[in-house]
Scaffold this active site. Sequence first.
Site, PDB file in Angstrom:
ATOM      1  N   CYS A 180       0.833  -1.207   0.000  1.00 33.61           N
ATOM      2  CA  CYS A 180       0.000   0.000   0.000  1.00 33.61           C
ATOM      3  C   CYS A 180       0.869   1.260   0.000  1.00 33.61           C
ATOM      4  O   CYS A 180       1.526   1.575   1.000  1.00 33.61           O
ATOM      5  CB  CYS A 180      -0.921  -0.028   1.219  1.00 33.61           C
ATOM      6  SG  CYS A 180      -1.776   1.524   1.552  1.00 33.61           S
TER       7      CYS A 180
ATOM      8  N   CYS B  19       0.061   3.917   2.614  1.00 40.84           N
ATOM      9  CA  CYS B  19       0.473   3.436   3.941  1.00 40.84           C
ATOM     10  C   CYS B  19       1.946   3.778   4.188  1.00 40.84           C
ATOM     11  O   CYS B  19       2.322   4.206   5.286  1.00 40.84           O
ATOM     12  CB  CYS B  19       0.285   1.924   4.053  1.00 40.84           C
ATOM     13  SG  CYS B  19      -1.418   1.356   3.863  1.00 40.84           S
TER      14      CYS B  19
END
Length: 451
Positions: free
Chosen positions: A349, A352
């Site tokens: 991600c 993230c």
Amino acid sequence: MKMKNKILSLLLFLFAAVNMHAADGITVKFDVKNPVLTNVVLVYHMSVNEFALTDGKATVQLDGMDALYANVYYGEKFKVVYLQKGDEMNISFDAHDFDNTFTVKGGNEKAVDYLNKIQLTALPNEAYAQPWSEFKAAVDKKMASMKRLLKARKFAANDKFLKMEEGRITYFYANMMLMYPVSHTYLTQDTTMVLGKEYYDAIRQYVKEDEDLADIDEYRNFMIETAHIFDEAGKDIRQYYPKVLAEMSYIGENIQSDKVRESLIHFLAFTYVEGNGVENITDLQNLYYTYVTSPRLNAIFKQACAKWDKAAVGRPSPMFKGVDVNGKEMTLRDFRGKYVYIDMWATWCGPCQKELPFLKKLEEKYKGRNIVFVGLSIDQDKAKWADRVKSGALSGTQLYIGKGTKFQSDYRISGIPRFILLDPNGRIVNPDMTRPSSEDTEKILNSQPGL
């Protein structure tokens, strides 16, 4: 001189504005002597409303309502009050002797006195064993008797309470007529009874759209039950949820008054959700939001739904179970006693990864304070997660929980990163907490008691 006139005009304007607001709403002032509890509760229109007491006093402003019956609770003790637009009611009592010291000044004092001294009484059970004509006569006689007691109180002819209470009495006893078929069969064991035109005509005479009575329980119950009786398409439905949907549809299509229609449909949807939850209620919600547009009612319904939301603020957090890089199993219970800032993330991600430096700085800033930072990885490839943890690039407690867990579904997490803040008791402070990179994050954390 001109300046004085301007100031005087401004003061008069402000005074008029304040009084106009008071006239549009209902003001209730509480004065509790020897208080032993920190709040007083008003229950009305299917909502429970707590108001904090300061030195035994509280002022409550109710807007958007014409007239209502409400229960005033102090602990388990309660009294009934009648409130009307423009009222300023002062309620006082001694906490050690609630029943004998409960006093009302302002508003319709006569109505409050009546409501707390006169009780509507039902017919004895054996009355339902009588033939319909005799039972109907007994109901009519009892209804007339209670209305005479109301009339004896000599309320003014234009007093709105008089009309509302007459309606409440009427529908209290009209509901007994609705109970007659089932109760009569049960008491007499006569399963051959067939109710004819006389019965249904007697019921139908009370089916009236009356906006003044729309929020009175007795009226609402009667109108909903008769919707079931007279709906040819839905009258044989017995299962609860389909029955509720049929009643909502019938009322939506056949009741012309917006206020009455909204009140009845709101009551049906609210009571269903309160008792049965929010699982698989899309059809109910579609009907509800089609016919109920009142912001006040919508807010009450949403609040009822939120109580069943596992991720609602104030509810105990759903549990998670994960393992650290050494294989040690940990759950949310291991962090009890501290605030928990959760980061749901994965190695693949991109957003993230951008938050990780900010998260590391945040943890350093709050080191030694009553909070832990926990990363929960939903990677499919556990080995990639382990390599990332071993690289030393991450901070806080890092756990692997995998993808598609109940924790993820309970929080309805469809995208990451997702941050969650829990209090030391494991209750949800914010199910969709701000990111570490947000300037609001520290403000929220610093506002938490004991952090």
